[in-house]
Structure formats: structure tokens, C-alpha cells
Design a protein around this motif. Structure first.
Motif, PDB file in Angstrom:
ATOM      1  N   GLN A 116      -4.261  10.897 -12.386  1.00 62.36           N
ATOM      2  CA  GLN A 116      -4.602   9.523 -12.715  1.00 62.36           C
ATOM      3  C   GLN A 116      -5.167   8.765 -11.518  1.00 62.36           C
ATOM      4  OE1 GLN A 116      -1.289   7.621 -14.554  1.00 62.36           O
ATOM      5  NE2 GLN A 116      -1.712   8.562 -16.504  1.00 62.36           N
ATOM      6  N   GLU A 117      -5.409   9.436 -10.402  1.00 64.32           N
ATOM      7  CA  GLU A 117      -5.964   8.753  -9.246  1.00 64.32           C
ATOM      8  C   GLU A 117      -7.448   8.525  -9.446  1.00 64.32           C
ATOM      9  OE1 GLU A 117      -5.023  10.909  -5.770  1.00 64.32           O
ATOM     10  OE2 GLU A 117      -2.905  10.467  -5.894  1.00 64.32           O
ATOM     11  N   HIS A 118      -7.871   7.301  -9.211  1.00 67.40           N
ATOM     12  CA  HIS A 118      -9.264   6.909  -9.346  1.00 67.40           C
ATOM     13  C   HIS A 118      -9.619   5.976  -8.206  1.00 67.40           C
ATOM     14  CE1 HIS A 118      -9.645   8.681 -13.318  1.00 67.40           C
ATOM     15  NE2 HIS A 118      -8.452   8.217 -13.577  1.00 67.40           N
TER      16      HIS A 118
ATOM     17  N   GLN B 278      -3.489   3.546  -3.840  1.00 65.78           N
ATOM     18  CA  GLN B 278      -2.348   3.371  -4.735  1.00 65.78           C
ATOM     19  C   GLN B 278      -1.447   2.316  -4.103  1.00 65.78           C
ATOM     20  OE1 GLN B 278       0.255   6.809  -5.349  1.00 65.78           O
ATOM     21  NE2 GLN B 278      -0.073   6.534  -7.532  1.00 65.78           N
ATOM     22  N   MET B 279      -1.052   1.342  -4.923  1.00 67.81           N
ATOM     23  CA  MET B 279      -0.211   0.263  -4.416  1.00 67.81           C
ATOM     24  C   MET B 279       0.839  -0.080  -5.454  1.00 67.81           C
ATOM     25  SD  MET B 279      -2.948  -2.766  -4.746  1.00 67.81           S
ATOM     26  CE  MET B 279      -3.629  -3.219  -6.321  1.00 67.81           C
ATOM     27  N   THR B 280       1.828  -0.875  -5.045  1.00 71.23           N
ATOM     28  CA  THR B 280       2.900  -1.258  -5.948  1.00 71.23           C
ATOM     29  C   THR B 280       3.258  -2.711  -5.719  1.00 71.23           C
ATOM     30  OG1 THR B 280       5.096  -0.648  -6.748  1.00 71.23           O
ATOM     31  CG2 THR B 280       4.756  -0.543  -4.375  1.00 71.23           C
TER      32      THR B 280
ATOM     33  N   LEU C  71       0.845  -1.187   0.000  1.00 72.05           N
ATOM     34  CA  LEU C  71       0.000   0.000   0.000  1.00 72.05           C
ATOM     35  C   LEU C  71       0.885   1.245   0.000  1.00 72.05           C
ATOM     36  CD1 LEU C  71      -2.893   1.207   0.284  1.00 72.05           C
ATOM     37  CD2 LEU C  71      -2.519   1.144   2.756  1.00 72.05           C
ATOM     38  N   LEU C  72       0.663   2.139  -0.971  1.00 72.87           N
ATOM     39  CA  LEU C  72       1.403   3.405  -1.037  1.00 72.87           C
ATOM     40  C   LEU C  72       0.588   4.556  -0.459  1.00 72.87           C
ATOM     41  CD1 LEU C  72       2.961   3.182  -4.615  1.00 72.87           C
ATOM     42  CD2 LEU C  72       4.061   2.700  -2.420  1.00 72.87           C
ATOM     43  N   SER C  73      -0.713   4.573  -0.772  1.00 73.33           N
ATOM     44  CA  SER C  73      -1.562   5.642  -0.244  1.00 73.33           C
ATOM     45  C   SER C  73      -3.004   5.181  -0.191  1.00 73.33           C
ATOM     46  CB  SER C  73      -1.450   6.910  -1.108  1.00 73.33           C
ATOM     47  OG  SER C  73      -2.020   6.680  -2.389  1.00 73.33           O
TER      48      SER C  73
END
Length: 120
Positions: A116-118, A40-42, A24-26
Motif C-alpha cells: 500500500q506504499e505510494h 508514511q506518517m501517523t 514521520l514514520l518512514s
């Protein structure tokens, strides 16, 4: 129940479904629809060749959702390959709690791009 903890459980379920760890990034409430979250994840691929990274990502993405809308853009020497799956266009998600996903494979270092955040 903590909403972020729920998102972390969904991310863990996605990682389990594909056999890859996600970090998890945010996490934040989606500004357009507060009942949804923008997450947002990576996940590291550990692959140097762009074509191998794209192929591996497509294989992993297919385990989470289908079908995907896929695009490829080039900027100078950088490559950006993206895929989007959304329930609004009849995508099927194998992990409950996900309505929309975007993946991105890039030769550039990852950067947070708010446009690009959705919701996830």
C-alpha cells in the motif's frame, strides 16, 4: 537541499493546516518515480469508538485535500477504513508538495504494509 527535510516540512505544514501533529514514520524515494517520495506518517486520534474515529478523520482529511475516494473493509473483528486523494483524479490539495495521499483508520494496531506504499 535534503529531500527528507523537505518532506518533514510538508508534513509539518499539513499538521499546521489541520491543527493535529503528524509524526514521520518512514521516508524513501518512490521506486516507480524516483523524483517522488513515499512517506508514511501517523497522527494519534485518541478516540476509542470506530465511528467517531472515522468521522474525525474525515473532518481532518477534508482540510488537507478534496475530494476523497473512501472504502471500508472488515476482517474478522477488525475494521479498516481508507481514503485516497490524488491529483490524477482532480483532487485539490491545500498543502503544496502533496500529489497523492492515503489515510487509514483501523481497529487493529498499525502495521507497515508495503503493497500500500505510494508516493506522497
Amino acid at each position: 537541499m535534503n529531500k527528507q527535510a523537505g518532506a518533514e516540512r510538508v508534513i509539518a505544514s499539513m499538521g499546521k493546516a489541520v491543527g493535529e501533529p503528524f509524526t514521520l514514520l518512514s521516508y524513501e524515494r518512490y521506486w516507480k518515480i524516483p523524483e517522488l517520495a513515499a512517506v508514511q506518517m501517523t497522527s494519534p486520534l485518541g478516540i476509542q469508538e470506530p465511528q467517531e474515529a472515522v468521522f474525525r478523520t474525515l473532518l481532518v482529511a477534508q482540510r488537507i485535500a478534496f475530494p476523497w475516494s473512501v472504502t471500508c473493509n472488515t476482517f474478522d473483528d477488525d475494521l479498516e477504513f481508507e481514503g485516497i486523494a490524488t491529483k490524477t483524479v482532480s483532487a485539490h490539495f491545500t498543502v503544496p508538495g502533496v500529489d497523492w495521499l492515503l489515510f487509514s483508520v483501523t481497529t487493529d494496531e498499525p502495521a507497515r504494509r508495503p503493497e500500500q506504499e505510494h508516493p506522497a
